[in-house]
Scaffold this motif. Structure first.
Motif, PDB file in Angstrom:
ATOM      1  N   GLY A 113       0.838  -1.211   0.000  1.00 49.37           N
ATOM      2  CA  GLY A 113       0.000   0.000   0.000  1.00 49.37           C
ATOM      3  C   GLY A 113       0.862   1.247   0.000  1.00 49.37           C
ATOM      4  N   VAL A 114       1.888   1.248   0.852  1.00 46.30           N
ATOM      5  CA  VAL A 114       2.844   2.363   0.921  1.00 46.30           C
ATOM      6  C   VAL A 114       3.466   2.601  -0.452  1.00 46.30           C
ATOM      7  N   THR A 115       3.890   1.499  -1.067  1.00 49.51           N
ATOM      8  CA  THR A 115       4.650   1.567  -2.309  1.00 49.51           C
ATOM      9  C   THR A 115       3.743   1.965  -3.479  1.00 49.51           C
ATOM     10  N   MET A 116       2.528   1.412  -3.514  1.00 49.16           N
ATOM     11  CA  MET A 116       1.575   1.797  -4.553  1.00 49.16           C
ATOM     12  C   MET A 116       1.218   3.278  -4.408  1.00 49.16           C
ATOM     13  N   GLU A 117       1.059   3.742  -3.170  1.00 47.54           N
ATOM     14  CA  GLU A 117       0.709   5.145  -2.955  1.00 47.54           C
ATOM     15  C   GLU A 117       1.819   6.059  -3.476  1.00 47.54           C
ATOM     16  N   GLY A 118       3.068   5.706  -3.181  1.00 48.34           N
ATOM     17  CA  GLY A 118       4.177   6.486  -3.717  1.00 48.34           C
ATOM     18  C   GLY A 118       4.163   6.489  -5.235  1.00 48.34           C
ATOM     19  N   CYS A 119       3.927   5.319  -5.795  1.00 50.59           N
ATOM     20  CA  CYS A 119       3.915   5.172  -7.259  1.00 50.59           C
ATOM     21  C   CYS A 119       2.762   5.966  -7.883  1.00 50.59           C
ATOM     22  N   MET A 120       1.612   5.962  -7.217  1.00 49.32           N
ATOM     23  CA  MET A 120       0.467   6.745  -7.731  1.00 49.32           C
ATOM     24  C   MET A 120       0.755   8.238  -7.698  1.00 49.32           C
ATOM     25  N   LYS A 121       1.696   8.633  -6.836  1.00 52.71           N
ATOM     26  CA  LYS A 121       2.101  10.046  -6.778  1.00 52.71           C
ATOM     27  C   LYS A 121       3.319  10.304  -7.673  1.00 52.71           C
ATOM     28  N   TYR A 122       3.618   9.338  -8.555  1.00 49.77           N
ATOM     29  CA  TYR A 122       4.710   9.462  -9.522  1.00 49.77           C
ATOM     30  C   TYR A 122       6.075   9.572  -8.845  1.00 49.77           C
TER      31      TYR A 122
ATOM     32  N   GLY B 205      -4.556   9.299 -12.973  1.00 47.61           N
ATOM     33  CA  GLY B 205      -5.056  10.492 -12.304  1.00 47.61           C
ATOM     34  C   GLY B 205      -4.432  10.613 -10.933  1.00 47.61           C
ATOM     35  N   THR B 206      -4.553  11.769 -10.341  1.00 47.41           N
ATOM     36  CA  THR B 206      -3.885  12.035  -9.062  1.00 47.41           C
ATOM     37  C   THR B 206      -4.818  12.743  -8.082  1.00 47.41           C
ATOM     38  N   TRP B 207      -4.863  12.265  -6.874  1.00 49.72           N
ATOM     39  CA  TRP B 207      -5.528  12.984  -5.794  1.00 49.72           C
ATOM     40  C   TRP B 207      -4.563  14.007  -5.207  1.00 49.72           C
ATOM     41  N   PHE B 208      -5.079  15.192  -4.897  1.00 54.43           N
ATOM     42  CA  PHE B 208      -4.238  16.220  -4.259  1.00 54.43           C
ATOM     43  C   PHE B 208      -5.050  16.928  -3.174  1.00 54.43           C
ATOM     44  N   GLY B 227      -9.734  15.608  -0.286  1.00 52.56           N
ATOM     45  CA  GLY B 227      -8.986  15.563  -1.531  1.00 52.56           C
ATOM     46  C   GLY B 227      -9.780  15.928  -2.765  1.00 52.56           C
ATOM     47  N   SER B 228      -9.023  16.361  -3.765  1.00 56.24           N
ATOM     48  CA  SER B 228      -9.568  16.638  -5.089  1.00 56.24           C
ATOM     49  C   SER B 228      -8.849  15.741  -6.077  1.00 56.24           C
ATOM     50  N   TYR B 229      -9.542  15.414  -7.141  1.00 57.60           N
ATOM     51  CA  TYR B 229      -8.985  14.482  -8.120  1.00 57.60           C
ATOM     52  C   TYR B 229      -8.665  15.209  -9.409  1.00 57.60           C
ATOM     53  N   ASN B 230      -7.497  14.933  -9.962  1.00 56.53           N
ATOM     54  CA  ASN B 230      -7.143  15.469 -11.273  1.00 56.53           C
ATOM     55  C   ASN B 230      -6.935  14.337 -12.273  1.00 56.53           C
TER      56      ASN B 230
END
Lengths: 278, 278
Positions: A113-122, B205-208, B227-230
């Motif tokens: 989960g930690v790693t996927m979250e980082g990856c989802m944030k590029y 897409g990204t949540w911010f 959060g907001s989604y882009n």
């Protein structure tokens, strides 16, 4: 500027695994840790939609801050990115997990989960796990590998949308098939510490006998989640389960995009048949 | 023998979405529902590693049983498979979710947790979601589609390891981009109920702005997850976000195997370089 490395886990900030990891990667940059305040195994990518979250600073030294959070592993990453890190980290690391996160455990794992979250944030992201569930597992044989792998990802980055799920076998306790594994290691398989590194795919495997019924003193039934794991393709040498069972470190490149591209064509027919019938 | 359909969700057994779904698919078989006893949004594939679970029978009619469980959506599926269903179900359905589960929400969604869990157990599995977060959302326009799609999967099955993530737009509130979306629909886009069906891939897409700091009366800070989604690729017409934004029902075939096959070759180099250096 030193690389900024964000670390979290699902065993909690006090766990031996995360503290071993901190020491292994400290020489590589500035370290921010934000980890659950207690065990959160099986948290997957869950976040706290309805619980207020709090942060507690546990330790502050040069280039190291350790925070705990009352939420899930994913909450920890989101909270750290929004409220602790002074800039976007260069790397997110989950772990070191006490226990493997291979095969379908990838989906249940809070470390992943930690790693996927980082990856989802590029952000380039890695999960490290050791096939040893004990609280006092010995993580030290992993150190030279973790340091070299971490350095390499800091230097080279990772493809966008791809993170690394890296599982280390416990050579003194092969095969590494989930907590419930009892099969003794085969002769000769425990020689050496790690046999080497193998780039793998996720094995297909199934958990079974997952609930254990108990009787409450007041007379009602309740259940604990337990379970045994079966590797459904034990002979597939390209899988993470096979690598771990045979003493290799398993590196599984893992995607955020879970689209089943190979199946899209078959459902394209639905576009016309459903549209015209309704 | 009538098909056996197992239903769960992450909004809880009382939610309008799951009760609408029950009525839509009742004619298709025998229905077993095991759903959380309250809202569990954002549960992903989490299971309860440390909490004892209980089951409560809420409703029993001919070919329909409704149970609640104090655990996560995935717990509900595991508990139902082990302790309620008299045999392996022919189909697992998650939903109907109040709110979309497109793009990266796939990873956070408890509805998708239900569906992934069914798929990991080699059972054909579908998630249905509507882009309307309100408790009294109107699910009725979905009925003919849900019935036809469900029948089709019962009849034809699904490829092993592939489940369906099906999101319905709210045509009165386009575009359908997460809870926080505020952009008004473009002229003409709200005509008709659904524009049709599109087979899609997951959008990137990204949540911010995901945390909102508040001050407790006792003086400490706490945070709510918001959060907001882009949509990071708004022009990609092959994505679930694009389909939903334009009034189409989005069908995303989704994989249990999250291996990044396309990236494996690049990491093969690690096998030799890491092995020889250590």
């Amino acid at each position: 500027m030193k690389p900024l490395i964000l670390i979290s886990n699902d065993d909690g900030y006090k766990a031996k695994g995360i503290n071993s990891l901190i020491e292994m990667v400290r020489p590589l940059g500035r370290i921010v840790v934000c980890a659950p305040d207690g065990p959160r195994s099986g948290s997957a990518c869950a976040f706290s939609a309805t619980t207020p979250l709090t942060l507690t600073l546990r330790r502050k030294e040069e280039d190291l801050e350790v925070w705990s959070c009352n939420g899930t592993p994913v909450d920890c990453v989101k909270m750290a990115l929004a409220n602790i890190c002074e800039r976007k980290p260069d790397l997110v690391i989950g772990g070191i997990n006490h226990g493997d996160n291979a095969s379908v455990n990838t989906h249940y794992s809070g470390t992943m989960g930690v790693t996927m979250e980082g990856c989802m944030k590029y952000i380039p992201s890695i999960a490290y796990s050791l096939c040893d569930y004990s609280a006092d597992a010995d993580f030290s044989p992993m150190a030279p590998y973790v340091r070299q792998m971490t350095e390499r990802v800091l230097r080279e980055g990772l493809p966008q949308g791809v993170c690394l799920n890296i599982n280390f076998p416990d050579p003194s306790n092969l095969p590494c098939l989930g907590e419930a594994s009892v099969t003794p290691p085969k002769q000769g398989e425990t020689e050496g510490v790690f046999k080497g590194v193998k780039v793998c795919r996720m094995a297909h495997g199934t958990w079974f006998n997952e609930t254990k019924k108990c009787s409450h003193p007041r007379g009602y039934d309740y259940w604990w989640m337990v379970g045994s794991y079966n590797n459904d393709e034990p002979d597939a040498e390209d899988t993470d389960n096979w690598a771990l069972q045979h003493g290799f470190i398993a590196i599984t490149p893992t995607r955020v995009d879970v689209t089943a591209y190979e199946a899209m064509e078959q459902f394209k027919r639905w576009e016309t048949t459903l549209n015209s019938n309704l």
